[in-house]
Design a protein around this motif. Structure first.
Motif, short mmCIF file in Angstrom:
data_model
loop_
_atom_site.label_atom_id
_atom_site.label_comp_id
_atom_site.label_asym_id
_atom_site.label_seq_id
_atom_site.Cartn_x
_atom_site.Cartn_y
_atom_site.Cartn_z
N ARG A 148 -0.02 10.10 4.78
CA ARG A 148 -1.20 9.34 4.29
C ARG A 148 -1.50 8.19 5.04
O ARG A 148 -0.73 7.65 5.84
N PRO A 149 -2.73 7.78 4.97
CA PRO A 149 -3.17 6.66 5.74
C PRO A 149 -2.34 5.50 5.90
O PRO A 149 -2.08 4.88 6.74
N ALA A 150 -1.73 5.09 4.63
CA ALA A 150 -1.10 3.64 4.54
C ALA A 150 0.47 4.11 5.28
O ALA A 150 0.72 2.94 5.76
N VAL A 151 0.97 5.17 5.25
CA VAL A 151 2.29 5.35 6.01
C VAL A 151 2.08 5.10 7.33
O VAL A 151 2.40 4.31 8.24
N LEU A 152 0.95 5.84 7.97
CA LEU A 152 0.46 5.79 9.56
C LEU A 152 0.27 4.37 9.86
O LEU A 152 0.48 3.98 11.00
N ALA A 153 -0.58 3.49 8.99
CA ALA A 153 -1.05 2.47 9.35
C ALA A 153 0.08 1.29 9.51
O ALA A 153 0.31 0.61 10.30
N HIS A 154 1.29 1.54 8.58
CA HIS A 154 2.50 0.54 8.68
C HIS A 154 3.03 1.03 10.07
O HIS A 154 3.54 -0.03 10.53
N LYS A 155 3.25 2.33 10.36
CA LYS A 155 3.89 2.51 11.47
C LYS A 155 3.25 2.19 12.60
O LYS A 155 3.77 1.55 13.42
N VAL A 194 -2.34 11.98 12.25
CA VAL A 194 -3.36 12.80 11.54
C VAL A 194 -3.26 12.23 10.03
O VAL A 194 -2.53 12.42 9.11
N PRO A 195 -4.25 11.29 9.67
CA PRO A 195 -3.99 10.79 8.40
C PRO A 195 -4.70 12.00 7.28
O PRO A 195 -5.78 12.03 7.28
N ALA A 196 -3.71 12.26 6.39
CA ALA A 196 -3.96 13.50 5.70
C ALA A 196 -3.04 13.46 4.56
O ALA A 196 -1.82 13.24 4.73
N ASP A 197 -3.32 14.22 3.32
CA ASP A 197 -2.43 14.27 2.29
C ASP A 197 -2.08 15.93 2.36
O ASP A 197 -2.91 16.70 2.30
N GLY A 233 0.79 -1.29 0.09
CA GLY A 233 0.12 0.05 -0.13
C GLY A 233 0.78 1.25 -0.13
O GLY A 233 0.04 2.64 -0.08
N LEU A 234 2.26 1.24 0.19
CA LEU A 234 3.17 2.34 0.28
C LEU A 234 3.51 2.73 -1.28
O LEU A 234 3.75 1.90 -2.14
N VAL A 268 4.33 20.27 18.19
CA VAL A 268 5.56 19.79 17.04
C VAL A 268 4.67 18.95 16.11
O VAL A 268 3.71 18.39 16.26
N VAL A 269 4.76 19.33 14.89
CA VAL A 269 4.11 18.97 13.82
C VAL A 269 5.22 18.21 12.82
O VAL A 269 5.87 19.20 12.14
N LEU A 270 5.00 17.07 12.47
CA LEU A 270 5.85 16.46 11.65
C LEU A 270 5.16 16.35 10.08
O LEU A 270 4.05 15.61 10.09
N ALA A 271 5.42 16.96 9.06
CA ALA A 271 4.66 16.99 7.83
C ALA A 271 5.67 16.67 6.77
O ALA A 271 6.19 17.63 6.29
N PRO A 272 5.74 15.49 6.34
CA PRO A 272 5.17 14.37 6.59
C PRO A 272 5.93 13.69 7.91
O PRO A 272 6.86 14.02 8.23
N ALA A 273 5.15 12.61 8.53
CA ALA A 273 5.75 11.99 9.45
C ALA A 273 6.82 11.01 9.29
O ALA A 273 7.51 10.55 9.91
N GLY A 274 6.45 9.99 8.09
CA GLY A 274 7.23 8.93 7.53
C GLY A 274 7.13 8.14 8.78
O GLY A 274 6.32 7.78 9.40
#
Length: 316
Positions: free
Chosen positions: A150-157, A173-176, A34-35, A123-129
């Protein structure tokens, strides 16, 4: 200044550090299903951080990196390492591990200064990776840590970190970041637009077209409260065209994540987007840590490859 500055961790070999899940427990996560191409570069960064953690002269320790990288991350790193073994025009391909280690440590220290010395609590990581600073470093009480991706990255993490406990008030925060709506999603997650914040854009901007870089930086400046801070890394335009950069750049292009944006005057770029910043090159005071292998070219020198760490505040 000590070389590696994180608190020691007790690791369970069956679960990974602090309850994270090993590949044996969750093999599907290692495939990074999904990544997309750009999102998969986070696996490379995690693999680089895992390798740094194993060095006796490490600049930081990330006990979660290997679990997050899975098997895909080291495979990507092997491709980068192979590119680095091919000298071009008598010059070696730049050292990705040293750059990544310096960037990570520079941002570790910078974020600690902003939160402990300056009192910023958002603190805001944009993007989080696959960043783990919320887990591996101590933060002042009341620090809210927002991770946009993006949701796929946050789900993997989330899947790989399992029950690991963050050391800050962590919010996913799942968002593009390039689509409408992340401001509302961030506010719904507990971000207070009236309070200062620090925004980290690590390992992102050189993958984006210039219009998207300018648009994102401008959106953040308009949304953040006065006194907010930004930190990001950039390359110059020459870095995208030098012959000895080509083997490395070809690897990223082959993955579908080419480097397409460089800037020679990052201070001017960010000023046009609402920020007042300073640009520091790896190897200069505050961004060396005994690891940058090359001479630092003065800004007046033309034809030199440059990396910039920019940091500053919203323009007054």
């Amino acid at each position: 200044m000590t070389t590696h500055h994180d608190a020691p961790r007790t690791e369970d070999p069956t679960t990974g550090p602090e309850g994270t899940r090993t590949e044996a427990q969750n093999p599907g996560a290692a495939d990074a299903d999904g990544l997309g191409p750009l999102e998969r570069t986070a696996l490379l960064t995690a693999a680089l951080r895992a390798a740094e953690t194993g060095r006796p002269d490490r600049l930081y320790s990330d006990p979660y990196a290997a679990v997050l990288a899975g098997t895909a991350g080291p495979a990507l790193l092997a491709e980068v390492a192979a590119a680095g073994a091919r000298p071009t025009d008598g010059q070696e391909v730049p050292s990705t591990p040293d750059f990544n280690a310096i960037r990570t440590r520079f941002l570790d220290d910078h974020l600690r200064d902003l939160t402990t010395r300056d009192g910023i609590r958002q603190v805001v990581l944009a993007p989080a990776g696959l960043d783990t600073r919320a887990w591996r470093l101590d933060w002042p009480d009341g620090t809210r840590w927002f991770e946009i991706d993006r949701p796929a990255v946050l789900a993997h993490k989330h899947d790989r970190l399992g029950d690991a406990v963050p050391r800050a008030d962590h919010r996913s925060v799942p968002a593009d970041l390039l689509a409408p709506g992340w401001e509302d999603a961030l506010t719904a997650a507990g971000y207070d637009p009236a309070l200062p914040s620090v925004w980290v854009l690590e390992g992102l901007l050189y993958y984006l077209p210039e219009a998207e870089v300018r648009g994102l930086l401008t959106r953040i400046a308009a949304f953040a409260a006065p006194g907010s801070a930004v930190a990001a890394d950039l390359v110059n335009t020459t870095a995208l065209t030098l012959p000895h950069m080509k083997p490395l750049l070809d690897v990223f292009a082959d993955w579908g994540a080419p480097w397409i944006f460089g800037v020679d005057a990052p201070e001017d770029l960010l000023a046009a987007c609402g920020w007042t910043v300073r640009a520091l090159q790896p190897g200069e005071d505050g961004a060396h840590f005994g690891r940058w292998p090359d001479p630092v070219p003065p800004r007046t020198e033309t034809g030199a490859r440059r990396v910039f760490f920019v940091h500053g505040r919203t323009a007054s």
